[in-house]
Every structure is written in C-alpha cells, then in structure tokens.
Design a protein around this motif. Structure first.
Motif, short mmCIF file in Angstrom:
data_model
loop_
_atom_site.label_atom_id
_atom_site.label_comp_id
_atom_site.label_asym_id
_atom_site.label_seq_id
_atom_site.Cartn_x
_atom_site.Cartn_y
_atom_site.Cartn_z
N MET A 127 30.10 39.32 40.99
CA MET A 127 29.44 39.71 41.88
C MET A 127 29.04 38.98 42.42
O MET A 127 28.32 37.57 42.28
CB MET A 127 28.57 41.41 41.04
N ASN A 128 28.64 38.74 43.83
CA ASN A 128 28.26 37.65 44.35
C ASN A 128 28.81 36.28 44.27
O ASN A 128 27.72 35.32 44.07
CB ASN A 128 26.64 37.58 43.91
N GLY A 129 30.04 35.96 43.98
CA GLY A 129 30.35 35.12 43.67
C GLY A 129 30.50 34.37 42.92
O GLY A 129 31.49 33.71 42.45
N GLU A 130 30.41 35.57 41.50
CA GLU A 130 30.44 34.80 39.60
C GLU A 130 30.96 36.11 39.17
O GLU A 130 30.74 37.57 39.37
CB GLU A 130 29.19 35.49 39.49
N PRO A 131 32.14 36.11 38.39
CA PRO A 131 32.83 37.54 37.94
C PRO A 131 31.24 37.69 36.40
O PRO A 131 30.64 36.70 36.04
CB PRO A 131 33.97 36.80 36.90
N ILE A 132 31.92 38.80 36.64
CA ILE A 132 30.98 39.44 35.52
C ILE A 132 31.03 40.72 35.06
O ILE A 132 32.65 41.43 35.38
CB ILE A 132 29.75 40.11 36.19
N GLU A 133 31.64 41.44 34.18
CA GLU A 133 32.40 42.55 33.22
C GLU A 133 31.24 43.56 33.15
O GLU A 133 30.01 43.85 33.21
CB GLU A 133 32.23 42.31 31.69
N ILE A 134 32.24 45.12 33.72
CA ILE A 134 30.89 46.10 34.42
C ILE A 134 31.71 47.22 33.42
O ILE A 134 32.78 47.29 33.24
CB ILE A 134 31.18 46.31 35.38
N GLU A 135 30.98 48.17 33.34
CA GLU A 135 31.45 49.59 32.94
C GLU A 135 31.24 50.36 33.99
O GLU A 135 31.99 51.26 33.72
CB GLU A 135 30.30 50.12 31.59
N ALA A 136 30.90 50.71 35.49
CA ALA A 136 30.17 51.19 35.90
C ALA A 136 32.36 52.07 36.98
O ALA A 136 32.69 50.30 37.08
CB ALA A 136 29.42 50.80 37.53
N PRO A 137 32.51 52.34 36.71
CA PRO A 137 34.15 52.81 37.69
C PRO A 137 33.72 52.44 38.91
O PRO A 137 34.62 53.10 39.93
CB PRO A 137 34.03 54.57 37.43
N THR A 138 32.01 53.06 39.78
CA THR A 138 32.44 52.66 40.82
C THR A 138 31.04 52.00 41.92
O THR A 138 30.26 51.84 40.55
CB THR A 138 31.97 54.99 41.67
N LEU A 139 31.21 52.14 42.76
CA LEU A 139 30.22 50.82 43.11
C LEU A 139 28.61 51.48 43.49
O LEU A 139 28.10 51.00 42.50
CB LEU A 139 29.48 50.96 44.98
N GLU A 140 28.29 53.01 43.41
CA GLU A 140 27.43 53.26 43.40
C GLU A 140 27.05 53.69 41.57
O GLU A 140 25.53 52.84 41.47
CB GLU A 140 27.24 55.09 43.74
N LYS A 141 27.60 54.00 40.12
CA LYS A 141 27.13 53.52 39.60
C LYS A 141 27.07 52.08 39.28
O LYS A 141 25.96 51.91 38.31
CB LYS A 141 28.00 54.07 37.92
N LEU A 142 27.77 50.88 39.40
CA LEU A 142 27.18 50.01 39.62
C LEU A 142 25.62 49.34 39.28
O LEU A 142 25.33 48.63 39.41
CB LEU A 142 28.46 48.77 39.84
N LEU A 143 25.95 49.62 41.18
CA LEU A 143 24.12 49.29 41.23
C LEU A 143 23.30 49.72 40.38
O LEU A 143 22.32 49.04 40.36
CB LEU A 143 23.90 50.00 42.75
N GLU A 144 23.37 50.75 39.92
CA GLU A 144 22.54 51.50 39.10
C GLU A 144 22.59 51.10 37.90
O GLU A 144 21.35 50.38 37.09
CB GLU A 144 22.57 53.26 38.67
N GLU A 145 23.92 50.83 36.99
CA GLU A 145 24.00 49.51 35.85
C GLU A 145 23.04 48.34 36.04
O GLU A 145 22.91 48.01 35.34
CB GLU A 145 25.21 49.57 35.96
N LEU A 146 23.37 47.76 37.38
CA LEU A 146 22.16 46.16 37.11
C LEU A 146 21.22 46.52 38.31
O LEU A 146 20.70 45.85 38.03
CB LEU A 146 23.63 45.47 38.45
N GLY A 147 20.02 47.70 37.96
CA GLY A 147 19.49 48.03 38.39
C GLY A 147 19.34 48.08 39.41
O GLY A 147 17.47 48.06 40.04
N TYR A 148 19.79 48.60 40.77
CA TYR A 148 19.80 48.20 41.76
C TYR A 148 19.77 50.22 42.39
O TYR A 148 19.49 50.31 43.89
CB TYR A 148 20.42 48.22 42.76
N GLY A 149 19.74 51.54 41.37
CA GLY A 149 19.89 52.02 41.90
C GLY A 149 18.84 52.81 42.95
O GLY A 149 19.42 53.19 43.65
N ASP A 150 17.87 52.84 43.25
CA ASP A 150 16.75 52.80 44.17
C ASP A 150 16.38 51.80 44.88
O ASP A 150 15.40 52.09 45.66
CB ASP A 150 15.35 53.04 43.44
#
Length: 61
Positions: free
Chosen positions: A1-24
């Motif tokens: 993400m933003n040029g840095e590798p990360i491990e995620i659980e989210a299957p969709t971009l929407e869920k990734l934003l929620e997982e990372l605290g960007y949901g609202d």
C-alpha cells in the motif's frame, strides 16, 4: 500500500479501507495505477501483488 508491502485480510478495496481505518474518511484510491471511484470500491477484489494507493486530502498553502 502506497509503495510499501503489507499483509491484509480484506477481500475488497472497500473492506481494506475499513480495515485500515479509512472507512468514513474522504480518500482517493487507485489499484494498479487505475483510479477507483468510491461507488466501485466494493466490487474491486484484491489479489496478492496488487498495488493500492490511498491519498487523503490536505489543507494548506
């Protein structure tokens, strides 16, 4: 993400934003250098090696 590798659980971009605290928050997103509209984020399935960019607006002059 933003040029840095990360491990995620989210299957969709929407869920990734929620997982990372960007949901609202207002953010711009791109996957593999293609802009993704807010209304399309739930349809974007993420796979290993996807390049995700999240940009937040800034104030200033």
């Amino acid at each position: 993400m933003n040029g840095e590798p990360i491990e995620i659980e989210a299957p969709t971009l929407e869920k990734l934003l929620e997982e990372l605290g960007y949901g609202d928050k207002t953010v711009a997103t791109a996957v593999n250098q293609s802009f993704v509209r807010n209304k399309d984020r739930s349809e974007i399935l993420l796979v290993e090696e996807d390049a995700v960019e999240i940009v937040t607006p800034r104030q200033g002059g």
